[in-house]
Design a protein around this motif. Structure first.
Motif, PDB file in Angstrom:
ATOM      1  N   GLU A  43       0.691  -1.382  -0.078  1.00  7.01           N
ATOM      2  CA  GLU A  43       0.047   0.063  -0.060  1.00  7.01           C
ATOM      3  C   GLU A  43       0.871   1.338   0.066  1.00  7.01           C
ATOM      4  O   GLU A  43       0.706   2.259  -0.730  1.00  7.01           O
ATOM      5  CB  GLU A  43      -0.667   0.087   1.113  1.00  7.01           C
ATOM      6  CG  GLU A  43      -1.963  -1.049   1.182  1.00  7.01           C
ATOM      7  CD  GLU A  43      -2.897  -1.189   2.315  1.00  7.01           C
ATOM      8  OE1 GLU A  43      -2.569  -0.096   3.377  1.00  7.01           O
ATOM      9  OE2 GLU A  43      -4.088  -1.778   2.442  1.00  7.01           O
ATOM     10  N   LYS A  44       2.140   1.195   0.790  1.00  5.14           N
ATOM     11  CA  LYS A  44       2.740   2.524   0.871  1.00  5.14           C
ATOM     12  C   LYS A  44       3.419   2.548  -0.543  1.00  5.14           C
ATOM     13  O   LYS A  44       3.592   3.627  -0.858  1.00  5.14           O
ATOM     14  CB  LYS A  44       3.821   2.065   1.910  1.00  5.14           C
ATOM     15  CG  LYS A  44       5.133   3.199   1.972  1.00  5.14           C
ATOM     16  CD  LYS A  44       6.065   2.648   2.901  1.00  5.14           C
ATOM     17  CE  LYS A  44       7.079   4.069   2.952  1.00  5.14           C
ATOM     18  NZ  LYS A  44       8.138   3.517   4.036  1.00  5.14           N
ATOM     19  N   THR A  46       2.313   1.745  -3.289  1.00  2.00           N
ATOM     20  CA  THR A  46       1.220   2.422  -4.182  1.00  2.00           C
ATOM     21  C   THR A  46       1.209   3.872  -3.915  1.00  2.00           C
ATOM     22  O   THR A  46       0.747   4.693  -4.909  1.00  2.00           O
ATOM     23  CB  THR A  46      -0.010   1.430  -4.055  1.00  2.00           C
ATOM     24  OG1 THR A  46       0.194  -0.111  -4.166  1.00  2.00           O
ATOM     25  CG2 THR A  46      -1.264   1.903  -4.904  1.00  2.00           C
ATOM     26  N   VAL A  47       1.119   4.033  -2.802  1.00  2.00           N
ATOM     27  CA  VAL A  47       0.723   5.723  -2.469  1.00  2.00           C
ATOM     28  C   VAL A  47       2.286   6.351  -2.712  1.00  2.00           C
ATOM     29  O   VAL A  47       1.604   7.392  -3.328  1.00  2.00           O
ATOM     30  CB  VAL A  47       0.668   5.765  -0.938  1.00  2.00           C
ATOM     31  CG1 VAL A  47       0.621   7.300  -0.367  1.00  2.00           C
ATOM     32  CG2 VAL A  47      -0.735   5.022  -0.459  1.00  2.00           C
ATOM     33  N   GLU A  50       1.802   6.938  -6.693  1.00  2.00           N
ATOM     34  CA  GLU A  50       0.491   7.833  -6.910  1.00  2.00           C
ATOM     35  C   GLU A  50       0.989   9.234  -6.517  1.00  2.00           C
ATOM     36  O   GLU A  50       0.898  10.189  -7.418  1.00  2.00           O
ATOM     37  CB  GLU A  50      -0.771   7.508  -5.977  1.00  2.00           C
ATOM     38  CG  GLU A  50      -1.584   6.216  -6.419  1.00  2.00           C
ATOM     39  CD  GLU A  50      -2.663   5.845  -5.306  1.00  2.00           C
ATOM     40  OE1 GLU A  50      -2.867   6.900  -4.719  1.00  2.00           O
ATOM     41  OE2 GLU A  50      -3.450   4.987  -5.805  1.00  2.00           O
TER      42      GLU A  50
END
Length: 314
Positions: A43-44, A46-47, A50
């Motif tokens: 998730e990190k 991915t963030v 982004e």
């Protein structure tokens, strides 16, 4: 004792099983924690991806805005440069037209002045033609009795040399130098408090740069030629009934902007200036060869008449 030992062994086995069970539970929990950590890491990432994409997009948008602004500024500067150039061209054309208009106005005034002068010269020619009808004997007798031979010789020298001398050096000729000191200077000295020097007036009259005319009765009180508060701009005397200010004069070469910079002039000073103008017109016509059909005596008599006119004017 054996039983006790077996009992302890059993207790130890039970304790070992419990600990193994706890270890299995801890291993299961550790595996869960590792799974969560891996999920959080993904998730990190991915963030972060982004954020990088968003930052890249923002930079691209900012660069695009800066480039658009630079193009617009360049376009505006180009248009401004073109408009400035057109404005300069228009201003230059306007200045040229104003200069041409001023020159045309000056030429028209000169033509009007020349017409008046030519008319006066024709009248002088007719008058001098009457004088020329005197018989040769009478003329010779008159010359012998009334003409100063020294002054006549000076006048002859002036006529012979006037064609070859520039107007600016005209007063270096003895005849003109004497005229300047004896006749012109006294005529153009306007009392003890003059507003303009006689030398400047003499220079402008000699170069035909001085314009003089009567003040129009239709002039508005706010117009420059009707500004009579400061009185006559030659002698400084106020506008009175005995010495009215009915005329105005202007020095043409200082009128570069085409403005009507007229100065008021009283009748007495006007007569003085006109007398000097007529004398210099006579000198100018001699230099131009307009009196070649006249005799020396006739020209000398006309010279005496114009000098007498300056004397009476002052």
């Amino acid at each position: 004792e054996k039983e006790e030992l077996e009992k302890k062994v059993q207790e130890l086995q039970n304790s070992l099983e419990e600990k193994e069970k706890i270890i299995d539970e801890l291993k299961t929990e550790l595996n869960n924690i590792k799974g969560n950590a891996e999920s959080l890491k993904k998730e990190k990432q991915t963030v972060q991806d982004e954020v990088e994409d968003l930052t890249k997009s923002l930079f691209e948008e900012a660069n695009k805005l800066v480039a658009d602004e630079a193009r617009k500024r360049h376009k505006v500067e180009k248009i401004n440069k073109i408009i400035t150039g057109k404005l300069k061209d228009s201003q230059y054309q306007l200045d040229t037209q104003n200069q041409q208009l001023s020159e045309l106005r000056k030429k028209m005034e000169e033509i009007n002045f020349e017409n008046i002068t030519n008319k006066k010269m024709m009248e002088d020619n007719r008058r001098m033609a009457v004088i020329s009808r005197i018989s040769d004997e009478e003329q010779l007798a008159y010359e012998a009795n009334n003409i100063d031979t020294f002054l006549l010789a000076e006048f002859k020298d002036f006529i012979s040399s006037a064609f070859n001398v520039r107007m600016s050096k005209l007063h270096s000729i003895p005849y003109m130098k004497n005229c300047l000191e004896d006749d012109i200077m006294p005529c153009l000295r306007f009392g003890s408090n003059p507003k303009i020097s006689w030398k400047r007036l003499t220079e402008e009259i000699a170069t035909n740069s001085l314009l003089l005319q009567e003040i129009s009765p239709n002039s508005k009180p706010s117009s420059p030629e009707m500004n009579l508060i400061n009185g006559c701009q030659a002698c400084g005397r106020p506008n009175t009934h005995s010495n009215p200010i009915r005329f105005q004069f202007r020095i043409e070469k200082y009128n570069k902007n085409g403005e009507n910079s007229w100065s008021p002039l009283c009748s007495v000073c006007r007569d003085r200036i006109v007398a000097c103008c007529e004398f210099y017109n006579f000198i100018r016509h001699i230099r131009q060869g307009l009196y070649t059909n006249r005799g020396i005596a006739e020209l000398y008599y006309e010279n005496i008449r114009l000098k007498r006119q300056m004397f009476y004017a002052r």
